[in-house]
Design an enzyme around this catalytic site. Sequence first.
Site, PDB file in Angstrom:
ATOM      1  N   SER A 199     -45.501  96.689  -7.389  1.00  0.00           N
ATOM      2  CA  SER A 199     -45.230  97.393  -6.135  1.00  0.00           C
ATOM      3  C   SER A 199     -43.783  97.818  -5.920  1.00  0.00           C
ATOM      4  O   SER A 199     -43.482  98.525  -4.974  1.00  0.00           O
ATOM      5  CB  SER A 199     -45.678  96.536  -4.945  1.00  0.00           C
ATOM      6  OG  SER A 199     -44.911  95.354  -4.853  1.00  0.00           O
ATOM      7  N   LYS A 219     -44.930  93.228   4.243  1.00  0.00           N
ATOM      8  CA  LYS A 219     -43.720  93.867   3.720  1.00  0.00           C
ATOM      9  C   LYS A 219     -42.920  94.581   4.807  1.00  0.00           C
ATOM     10  O   LYS A 219     -41.690  94.563   4.798  1.00  0.00           O
ATOM     11  CB  LYS A 219     -44.088  94.829   2.590  1.00  0.00           C
ATOM     12  CG  LYS A 219     -44.612  94.092   1.368  1.00  0.00           C
ATOM     13  CD  LYS A 219     -44.878  95.005   0.193  1.00  0.00           C
ATOM     14  CE  LYS A 219     -45.272  94.163  -1.025  1.00  0.00           C
ATOM     15  NZ  LYS A 219     -45.464  94.966  -2.238  1.00  0.00           N
TER      16      LYS A 219
END
Length: 363
Positions: A257, A302
């Site tokens: 990611s 996140k």
Amino acid sequence: MPRRTATMLASTLMLIALLCAGVLIPVPYAEMSPGPTVNTLGDHGGEPVLQISGRKTYATSGHLNMTTVRVTSADYRMNLVEAVYGWLAHDNKVVPHDTLYPDGKTEEQSTQENAEEFSQSQESAKVAALKELDIPVTSWVIVSTVVKGSPAEGRLHAGDVIKAVDGTAVKEPGDVAKLVTKHQPGDKVVFRIVPAKEQAAAEKARRTATATQDVTITTAASDDSGAKRAIVGISAGTDHTFPFTIDIKLADVGGPSAGLMFALGIYDKLTPGSLTGGKFVAGTGTIDDSGKVGPIGGIEMKTVGARSQGAQYFLTPAENCAAAAKDTPSGLRLVKVNTIDDALTALEDIRGGDTADLPKCAK
């Protein structure tokens, strides 16, 4: 004993029993929570995250932070009390254990898989950044993995360069499976390869590897559901040669990611001026060699982690936008991106203060 006292005692004992059960009874869940964020333009653990040699680099400013998610280990058994607390906690997310560790995957297997994905994401980030800068990158198809017990075991090896299958040149990883599955199980297929050791020696000497070998393998039948296909038991991937050295130094991080943020950090260091204009930008997203940005897991964690560190803008993969927009931390602006070009255009607007028309994430 008075009835009221007996009732209170029974209720207390029942409450204690329920609490004990809640603590002792494991439930099939795992927990995700915001992890550390790291500025790809800065240092981590005492050394620069991005180290480039053999090419002129430029000073940078601001932040291009990659973001992470903490997860409970594969062998951790959450109890009911912890699960309820996690469901109620705003910054944590409780998910089925199989979501994080499918098919009984062990901690070791998950760590290895994440490490491989992280390594691949670094390679793709380098390729995407250099292609964006029109810097040539040499690429070729390789044997990525060999399945234990398969026909290819001992015949092909990870890192072997696949030049052709049955005399047909291979240009993309997907070409290998297409050519193999033209056969019936039990047929022979011929791979023309450059052995991994020869390729490594050629790269070290900065020459083109020319020593090829033909390897004949008898195909087997696939063991998945559906029609049986011819297989040899390998997965194909891509390797690259770069015209200068780019090292990404970041330990204890896994998964794909961070690809987008690595690519942007590399681009920033190789170009004059500052991509962010000194602003605090964070983000996430996988990236492929062409610069396409893909979705990731744990987007809600996140964004929370990024905002807690001071991020003002968050580059968000388009496919994650709806989930991220449901509960965006106050003060954080989500910016939708599909490609590295989208991200660079958004950063141009951010550093210029022209943010009214930044692509938004909608619920």
